[in-house]
Design a protein around this motif. Sequence first.
Motif, PDB file in Angstrom:
ATOM      1  N   VAL A   1       0.753  -1.167   0.238  1.00  0.00           N
ATOM      2  CA  VAL A   1      -0.045  -0.130  -0.055  1.00  0.00           C
ATOM      3  C   VAL A   1       0.776   1.147  -0.078  1.00  0.00           C
ATOM      4  O   VAL A   1       0.681   2.252  -0.824  1.00  0.00           O
ATOM      5  CB  VAL A   1      -0.871   0.094   1.359  1.00  0.00           C
ATOM      6  CG1 VAL A   1      -1.630   1.312   1.223  1.00  0.00           C
ATOM      7  CG2 VAL A   1      -1.865  -1.176   0.991  1.00  0.00           C
ATOM      8  N   GLN A   2       1.851   1.415   1.017  1.00  0.00           N
ATOM      9  CA  GLN A   2       2.902   2.425   0.790  1.00  0.00           C
ATOM     10  C   GLN A   2       3.348   2.605  -0.464  1.00  0.00           C
ATOM     11  O   GLN A   2       3.509   3.834  -0.969  1.00  0.00           O
ATOM     12  CB  GLN A   2       4.089   2.114   1.956  1.00  0.00           C
ATOM     13  CG  GLN A   2       4.835   3.335   2.172  1.00  0.00           C
ATOM     14  CD  GLN A   2       5.851   2.646   2.967  1.00  0.00           C
ATOM     15  OE1 GLN A   2       6.407   1.856   2.915  1.00  0.00           O
ATOM     16  NE2 GLN A   2       6.310   3.892   3.955  1.00  0.00           N
ATOM     17  N   GLU A   3       3.952   1.795  -1.105  1.00  0.00           N
ATOM     18  CA  GLU A   3       4.770   1.819  -2.550  1.00  0.00           C
ATOM     19  C   GLU A   3       3.587   2.337  -3.353  1.00  0.00           C
ATOM     20  O   GLU A   3       3.907   3.093  -4.411  1.00  0.00           O
ATOM     21  CB  GLU A   3       5.242   0.435  -3.083  1.00  0.00           C
ATOM     22  CG  GLU A   3       5.978   0.550  -4.074  1.00  0.00           C
ATOM     23  CD  GLU A   3       7.411   1.524  -3.979  1.00  0.00           C
ATOM     24  OE1 GLU A   3       7.880   2.233  -5.034  1.00  0.00           O
ATOM     25  OE2 GLU A   3       7.753   1.661  -2.942  1.00  0.00           O
ATOM     26  N   SER A   4       2.293   1.848  -3.485  1.00  0.00           N
ATOM     27  CA  SER A   4       1.347   2.057  -4.420  1.00  0.00           C
ATOM     28  C   SER A   4       1.069   3.513  -4.265  1.00  0.00           C
ATOM     29  O   SER A   4       0.697   4.376  -5.180  1.00  0.00           O
ATOM     30  CB  SER A   4       0.020   1.189  -4.286  1.00  0.00           C
ATOM     31  OG  SER A   4       0.381  -0.102  -4.412  1.00  0.00           O
ATOM     32  N   LEU A   5       0.813   4.066  -2.836  1.00  0.00           N
ATOM     33  CA  LEU A   5       0.455   5.454  -2.843  1.00  0.00           C
ATOM     34  C   LEU A   5       1.465   6.432  -3.072  1.00  0.00           C
ATOM     35  O   LEU A   5       1.437   7.522  -3.825  1.00  0.00           O
ATOM     36  CB  LEU A   5       0.041   5.675  -1.254  1.00  0.00           C
ATOM     37  CG  LEU A   5      -1.131   4.909  -0.789  1.00  0.00           C
ATOM     38  CD1 LEU A   5      -1.257   5.286   0.790  1.00  0.00           C
ATOM     39  CD2 LEU A   5      -2.362   5.666  -1.505  1.00  0.00           C
ATOM     40  N   THR A   6       2.795   5.941  -3.208  1.00  0.00           N
ATOM     41  CA  THR A   6       4.003   6.732  -3.359  1.00  0.00           C
ATOM     42  C   THR A   6       4.020   6.843  -5.056  1.00  0.00           C
ATOM     43  O   THR A   6       4.226   7.855  -5.585  1.00  0.00           O
ATOM     44  CB  THR A   6       5.550   6.111  -3.099  1.00  0.00           C
ATOM     45  OG1 THR A   6       5.398   5.902  -1.652  1.00  0.00           O
ATOM     46  CG2 THR A   6       6.558   6.769  -3.532  1.00  0.00           C
ATOM     47  N   ASN A   7       3.662   5.668  -5.644  1.00  0.00           N
ATOM     48  CA  ASN A   7       3.677   5.846  -6.824  1.00  0.00           C
ATOM     49  C   ASN A   7       2.452   6.943  -7.526  1.00  0.00           C
ATOM     50  O   ASN A   7       2.655   7.416  -8.616  1.00  0.00           O
ATOM     51  CB  ASN A   7       3.165   4.245  -7.745  1.00  0.00           C
ATOM     52  CG  ASN A   7       4.338   3.471  -7.618  1.00  0.00           C
ATOM     53  OD1 ASN A   7       5.328   3.861  -7.374  1.00  0.00           O
ATOM     54  ND2 ASN A   7       4.274   2.122  -7.474  1.00  0.00           N
ATOM     55  N   ALA A   8       1.368   6.580  -6.779  1.00  0.00           N
ATOM     56  CA  ALA A   8       0.249   7.901  -7.244  1.00  0.00           C
ATOM     57  C   ALA A   8       0.580   9.090  -6.966  1.00  0.00           C
ATOM     58  O   ALA A   8       0.270  10.063  -7.856  1.00  0.00           O
ATOM     59  CB  ALA A   8      -1.083   7.318  -6.262  1.00  0.00           C
ATOM     60  N   LEU A   9       1.366   9.383  -5.856  1.00  0.00           N
ATOM     61  CA  LEU A   9       1.908  10.811  -5.745  1.00  0.00           C
ATOM     62  C   LEU A   9       2.726  11.060  -6.948  1.00  0.00           C
ATOM     63  O   LEU A   9       2.797  12.355  -7.176  1.00  0.00           O
ATOM     64  CB  LEU A   9       2.609  10.721  -4.359  1.00  0.00           C
ATOM     65  CG  LEU A   9       1.982  11.117  -2.924  1.00  0.00           C
ATOM     66  CD1 LEU A   9       2.712  10.619  -1.822  1.00  0.00           C
ATOM     67  CD2 LEU A   9       1.181  12.325  -3.055  1.00  0.00           C
TER      68      LEU A   9
END
Length: 390
Positions: free
Chosen positions: A303-311
């Motif tokens: 989840v953390q990596e996915s949100l970073t990608n979204a940012l």
Amino acid sequence: MALALPRPHRDDVRIAVGGLLGGVLLWALGLHPRVPSAPVVLWAAPWAPLVPLAVTAACEPLRRIRPRLGLLAGTLALAADTVTVGNIATVVLYTDLMYAAVLYGTPSSARRIPWITGLLTVLGGVVPAALWRDPAALLIGVGIGVVALAPAATGWVVRDHRDAAEAARLRAEQTALLAEMDRTQAVTAERARVARELHDMVAGRLSAIAIHSTAALSLDDPRTSRDALRVIRENSVDGLAEMRRLIGILRDSGGDLEPAATPTLDGLAALVEGARAGGLDVRLEAGHGRVPAPVELAAYRIVQESLTNALKHAAPGPVRVALRQAGGTLHIQVTSPYRPGDTSRAPGSGSGLIGMRERVTLLGGTFAAGPEAGRWTVRAGLPLTEGASP
């Protein structure tokens, strides 16, 4: 050119000197196993026993370096000793030559000599008794057994134990080598896992810092600048704390670090709040129950990596994070806006897809990521097994 013999072992030289001196002493005292008038004594000269004694003693230095040659010469010397009044030291030295020929000789010699001496022992007892029809003749075979078979059998037993001990030592060394290889592989895998975790953490924190610092520089609003600086400070402090812990694990080889808290799914709310502070419209749907710690850590990092990608990559729009349990599996789905012209999020593009896939693979789960109906979707299925390791 004469072939030079290897240097004899010093213990063999001591045996030769001690046996020779002991035999001379017995000869000087007149202690002989036979009398000159015995029928078998064909060489009755008083000094005759000294010749076989000297030859047998001279064979002792060969007991390790040329055991078969020493045994052959010793056998001839013993045969010569039987036609004299004899010397007990000659017989004792010969038994040592027989023992050494089996213990230090070639494998073929070690197998054959006990069989040959056993056959001679049987023949030496049975044949004279049958020819002379006297049971006392069996004592000849007993004598041969004591002088030849007994030391040969002893040498074979000692050699067998020595070979077994050597094989056990080799197996122990191989086991230790395999254990060291396994330990090295485990350490390498653990450091690779920690390195992936460090990447996930640093990428998320630095992305948030970059976004908020850009906002603080572009907007001339004191309140916005204060809020951005507060978020930057929080991400910097948290990021430094996690970096110290993970770098300490990478550096340490003794495993004596103090226990450190690892991220859990309870921290998803704070993670989502941080993403919202960075400008994302995140909607969290957490329908998970109790999950094992390795699965919990892997899910948090995904989840953390996915949100970073979204940012970094997503187009404007809502981001949906959903977690649910079904059929013994924790299902994770993160969707974000995506347009064909957006920055690539293919594996190897710096979007962390390789790291996420490796985490899921280690736990025996499934992973898929890519554009789907106008949105970028990350799907992961993690089995809820207690034996899983991140």
